[in-house]
Write an enzyme that holds these catalytic residues in place. Sequence first.
Site, PDB file in Angstrom:
ATOM      1  N   HIS A   1       0.945  -1.371   0.037  1.00 20.87           N
ATOM      2  CA  HIS A   1       0.088   0.050   0.029  1.00 20.87           C
ATOM      3  C   HIS A   1       0.794   1.179   0.003  1.00 20.87           C
ATOM      4  O   HIS A   1       1.772   1.429   0.705  1.00 20.87           O
ATOM      5  CB  HIS A   1      -0.940   0.168   1.194  1.00 20.87           C
ATOM      6  CG  HIS A   1      -0.470   0.175   2.574  1.00 20.87           C
ATOM      7  ND1 HIS A   1      -0.431   1.437   3.116  1.00 20.87           N
ATOM      8  CD2 HIS A   1      -0.250  -0.713   3.443  1.00 20.87           C
ATOM      9  CE1 HIS A   1      -0.069   1.099   4.215  1.00 20.87           C
ATOM     10  NE2 HIS A   1       0.136   0.011   4.508  1.00 20.87           N
TER      11      HIS A   1
ATOM     12  N   ASP B   1       3.885  -5.183   3.668  1.00 22.51           N
ATOM     13  CA  ASP B   1       3.460  -4.177   4.497  1.00 22.51           C
ATOM     14  C   ASP B   1       4.258  -4.080   5.635  1.00 22.51           C
ATOM     15  O   ASP B   1       4.103  -4.787   6.704  1.00 22.51           O
ATOM     16  CB  ASP B   1       2.139  -4.459   4.827  1.00 22.51           C
ATOM     17  CG  ASP B   1       1.258  -3.145   5.335  1.00 22.51           C
ATOM     18  OD1 ASP B   1       2.117  -2.189   5.786  1.00 22.51           O
ATOM     19  OD2 ASP B   1       0.294  -3.210   5.614  1.00 22.51           O
TER      20      ASP B   1
ATOM     21  N   GLU C   1      -5.549   1.990   1.798  1.00 21.52           N
ATOM     22  CA  GLU C   1      -5.350   0.896   2.656  1.00 21.52           C
ATOM     23  C   GLU C   1      -5.779   1.260   4.017  1.00 21.52           C
ATOM     24  O   GLU C   1      -6.522   0.445   4.783  1.00 21.52           O
ATOM     25  CB  GLU C   1      -3.910   0.099   2.574  1.00 21.52           C
ATOM     26  CG  GLU C   1      -3.672  -1.056   3.270  1.00 21.52           C
ATOM     27  CD  GLU C   1      -3.174  -1.012   4.915  1.00 21.52           C
ATOM     28  OE1 GLU C   1      -3.290  -1.966   5.546  1.00 21.52           O
ATOM     29  OE2 GLU C   1      -3.041   0.191   5.210  1.00 21.52           O
ATOM     30  N   GLU C   2      -5.161   2.362   4.499  1.00 21.35           N
ATOM     31  CA  GLU C   2      -5.375   2.847   5.796  1.00 21.35           C
ATOM     32  C   GLU C   2      -6.706   3.103   6.124  1.00 21.35           C
ATOM     33  O   GLU C   2      -7.316   3.230   7.337  1.00 21.35           O
ATOM     34  CB  GLU C   2      -4.468   3.962   6.198  1.00 21.35           C
ATOM     35  CG  GLU C   2      -2.992   3.836   5.911  1.00 21.35           C
ATOM     36  CD  GLU C   2      -2.390   2.774   6.956  1.00 21.35           C
ATOM     37  OE1 GLU C   2      -3.206   2.577   7.784  1.00 21.35           O
ATOM     38  OE2 GLU C   2      -0.954   2.683   7.193  1.00 21.35           O
TER      39      GLU C   2
ATOM     40  N   ASP D   1       5.372   2.376   7.365  1.00 24.56           N
ATOM     41  CA  ASP D   1       4.030   2.086   7.200  1.00 24.56           C
ATOM     42  C   ASP D   1       3.578   2.952   6.030  1.00 24.56           C
ATOM     43  O   ASP D   1       2.666   3.930   6.560  1.00 24.56           O
ATOM     44  CB  ASP D   1       3.482   2.014   8.455  1.00 24.56           C
ATOM     45  CG  ASP D   1       1.821   1.332   8.203  1.00 24.56           C
ATOM     46  OD1 ASP D   1       1.835   0.699   7.074  1.00 24.56           O
ATOM     47  OD2 ASP D   1       1.119   1.854   9.094  1.00 24.56           O
TER      48      ASP D   1
END
Length: 496
Positions: free
Chosen positions: A262, A337, A308-309, A274
């Site tokens: 992502h 990830d 994605e988050e 991240d």
Amino acid sequence: MLILSLAPQPANAVDEISTKKLRDAVTVAGILGHERVLQRIATQNGGTRASGTPGFAASAAYVTSVLKQSGYKVTEQKFTFPFYRELTPAQLTRVAPAGPAYATVTYDYSASGDVTGQVVPALNNVLPPTATPSSTAGCAAGDFAPASATAPQIALIQRGGCDFAVKAANAAAAGYDAAIIFNEGQVGRTELFQGTLGGPGAIPVVGLSFADGSALAAEAAAGPVTLRVQTSTEVNLNASTSNIIADSPGGNADKVLVVGAHLDSVVAGPGINDNGSGTAQNLEIAVQLAKLKIKPRQKVRFAFWGAEESGLLGSEHYVATLSDTDLTKIFANLNFDMTGSPNYVRFVYDGDGSATGASGPYGSDQIEGLFTKYFANQGLATDPTAFDGRSDYGPFIEAGIPAGGLFSGAEGEKTPEQAAVYGGVAGAPYDSCYHQACDDINNLNPKALSELGDGAAHAVLTLALTKTGFYPDGSLRAAARAAAPKLPYRGDHLVR
């Protein structure tokens, strides 16, 4: 559980492939070069690269440019999504009887509001809790007494049995002005946690630990208790973002390996671990595959997911919009990830379910074995990590596609046993800057980037070149569209 050696492989395991040239070409310096660009993009855009912000758009433009220069066919898959962010932390305070404020959190996609009202427990909270999860509190409309038509009231609901969105919607339909969801009470289900509604909610929704929630339920059953719930959130139902999809110029288009990471960060920070780490790693693998003029047997598709988050929305959109024909062409998904956590562990997704109890679709076991065998041959230990829905493999395994990948750890704490094997600090998070502003260019472990980057390059090239497959007849075809398993997470936050 540590995996120090690989169990015997199935007879139809994928080929052994020499991957040294690619692993040597994929360097920490190359990965960090991309990371520095992502950091600069975040710095120039308010400290974030979240989907729906200029920082994400600039990140997508950079990835697209690099991939096009390397000869990939790049497409941008645009989609809209409900952008969400918390503007100020939730507050849950006692009004009568007076008392201290509670430790609480806003559930993702909670409505904004300031509600002072009497607490009314759901009719079927299970207190004391059973030894194993059994609560279905709030999962049906009849689980709530009708709320007052004249005075605000707050529903108190135990976790369990269905998605939080269902509980909150039922409470709102029964006339409640806010909802509190408290943890169920079994081992591992006691702490305060942040859940998600998955989409815009109608009322403010906050959380409580089991200790606070069960005590509040007992007090409310004995007499009136009035609380004040305050939330402040922003939701844009039609925010725009995209997935960046890049196909190798060669390879069999009927056999596609999707290599995903992502691209977005959380709103609160630049997301350099991240998931700048997985993004930069995969981007460098793509660049070096092209530079080495490797001709894949299978089509390799590098995917950089948006949103994605917000709940795996980019990968979910991609899988959902595949035709049935295109779905059958994808034989595997590799997901990366977070691969640079400062206090890292070499986590491998538990494809066979032997350690965590939840296996992936058939073939996921062989992908797990591909990783664990590689690391064992390097004299490096691995730990299993669960397929629980916390990253973009989720929509793929829900569709029956074999999946696997690597993960270096997030907010969880390193155990003493892990510290003895991997080094680092026992009792400290794998990444103490997870989802924070300090997840910047200094929040990376070069050793983790090197080891996991090599493991990723090995798996990508092996699956791109293998002549054999996952199935007894040696084929590399995905299963038909499958019934979706219920995963407890959708991205970072729990959904049930």
